[in-house]
Enzyme design. Structure first.
Site, PDB file in Angstrom:
ATOM      1  N   LEU A  49       0.850  -1.185   0.000  1.00 39.24           N
ATOM      2  CA  LEU A  49       0.000   0.000   0.000  1.00 39.24           C
ATOM      3  C   LEU A  49       0.887   1.238   0.000  1.00 39.24           C
ATOM      4  O   LEU A  49       2.086   1.160   0.282  1.00 39.24           O
ATOM      5  CB  LEU A  49      -0.908  -0.005   1.232  1.00 39.24           C
ATOM      6  N   SER A  50       0.285   2.386  -0.265  1.00 38.48           N
ATOM      7  CA  SER A  50       1.096   3.605  -0.271  1.00 38.48           C
ATOM      8  C   SER A  50       1.726   3.841   1.097  1.00 38.48           C
ATOM      9  O   SER A  50       2.847   4.330   1.194  1.00 38.48           O
ATOM     10  CB  SER A  50       0.271   4.812  -0.709  1.00 38.48           C
ATOM     11  N   GLU A  51       0.998   3.492   2.180  1.00 37.95           N
ATOM     12  CA  GLU A  51       1.571   3.577   3.523  1.00 37.95           C
ATOM     13  C   GLU A  51       1.055   2.465   4.425  1.00 37.95           C
ATOM     14  O   GLU A  51      -0.100   2.026   4.299  1.00 37.95           O
ATOM     15  CB  GLU A  51       1.274   4.928   4.197  1.00 37.95           C
ATOM     16  N   THR A  52       1.925   2.043   5.316  1.00 39.69           N
ATOM     17  CA  THR A  52       1.611   1.105   6.397  1.00 39.69           C
ATOM     18  C   THR A  52       2.114   1.733   7.687  1.00 39.69           C
ATOM     19  O   THR A  52       3.204   2.321   7.707  1.00 39.69           O
ATOM     20  CB  THR A  52       2.307  -0.252   6.167  1.00 39.69           C
ATOM     21  N   HIS A  81      -3.224  10.782   5.238  1.00 39.31           N
ATOM     22  CA  HIS A  81      -4.237   9.730   5.323  1.00 39.31           C
ATOM     23  C   HIS A  81      -3.837   8.620   6.282  1.00 39.31           C
ATOM     24  O   HIS A  81      -4.693   8.092   6.996  1.00 39.31           O
ATOM     25  CB  HIS A  81      -4.629   9.226   3.914  1.00 39.31           C
TER      26      HIS A  81
END
Length: 285
Positions: A49-52, A81
């Site tokens: 994902l774009s961020e974890t 986000h």
């Protein structure tokens, strides 16, 4: 030697959408205690994902928790986000803030996150200060224009809007121009570019936003809290938008992220939206 994995609470939250699968997802490990940097980075690469994020005990006594934020490539000091999605996951898992706002500790400092009065699923963070502002230097602007296929005359204004991730932004004359962009990530040459343009009169939003991240194969980010936060500070400061407005993002990707922006009399900006918990369970880490 890698520590033996153990079961840890986990959630995946769709941010900036009240309807699942139309916002921007973030993976949240709700107990990141004793994980090494490499374990966190490896899991972030795996989720893709774009961020974890990883929730940890706070160091600062006024914070409710500490958050570390990873992309598949690196750790970020702040991102919007993931901040909202992690706060929603922490609250849904039984977290109780010390005060009226959730106080998140991260590498960029303390971030206050507020519940919305009119939407139980919505949260808003106080936009952190920019670490870099001012107009884009001519060589940077040329790379942005080349990477986005824009002509000089299409750009109404441009600005560094960097509150940690490193965004460079351009303002176009219309939503139509924003949605028409077909990025060339190689030509962007490492730039993280945000593009914004005003929506047509009568729309349910005021601003159309797109975010392009160069590097590797490059990608478009569905809905971007950090970019919207610094864009809001820029556009409100220069009088290009009113104190409260709504931005839409993710349209070309089949998403419908809705970002609500508000500013108080002192100029402090809040950026928020609905956060929908889509997945809960455990993960072995």
């Amino acid at each position: 030697m890698t520590p033996h994995p153990r079961s840890r609470p986990f959630a995946q939250v769709d941010v900036f959408s009240a309807e699942p699968c139309l916002g921007n997802p973030v993976a949240v490990v709700l107990d990141g205690s004793d994980l090494t940097d490499e374990q966190m980075a490896r899991f972030a690469r795996w989720t893709n994902l774009s961020e974890t994020t990883f929730v940890l005990p706070p160091v600062s006594p006024e914070a409710d928790y500490r958050l570390r934020i990873f992309t598949p490539e690196r750790e970020l000091p702040f991102a919007g986000h993931p901040t909202l999605g992690s706060a929603r996951a922490w609250l849904a898992a039984g977290g109780t803030p010390h005060g009226a706002a959730v106080v998140q500790e991260c590498a960029a400092g303390s971030v206050r996150i507020h519940p919305a009065a009119d939407d139980a699923a919505a949260l808003a963070f106080e936009a952190p200060p920019t670490v870099r502002s001012g107009e884009l230097e001519p060589p940077v602007l040329r790379r942005v224009l080349a990477g986005l296929g824009l002509r000089d005359e299409q750009v109404a204004a441009h600005q560094w809007v960097d509150n940690g991730p490193g965004w460079a932004a351009v303002l176009l004359g219309s939503e139509t121009e924003v949605l028409a962009i077909e990025p060339d990530y190689a030509a962007l040459d490492g730039i993280k570019a945000g593009v914004v343009g005003p929506a047509p009169e009568g729309s349910d939003h005021d601003l159309e936003v797109r975010a392009f991240v160069a590097g590797g194969h490059g990608y478009e980010d569905p809905v971007t809290g950090s970019l919207n936060a610094s864009v809001a500070q820029w556009l409100l400061r220069t009088g290009r938008l009113p104190g409260d407005y709504t931005a839409r993002q993710g349209t070309r990707m089949g998403r419908r992220g809705m970002v609500r922006v508000s500013a108080d009399r002192t100029g402090n900006v809040r950026v928020g939206g609905s956060c929908t918990v889509c997945v809960t369970g455990t993960v072995a880490l």
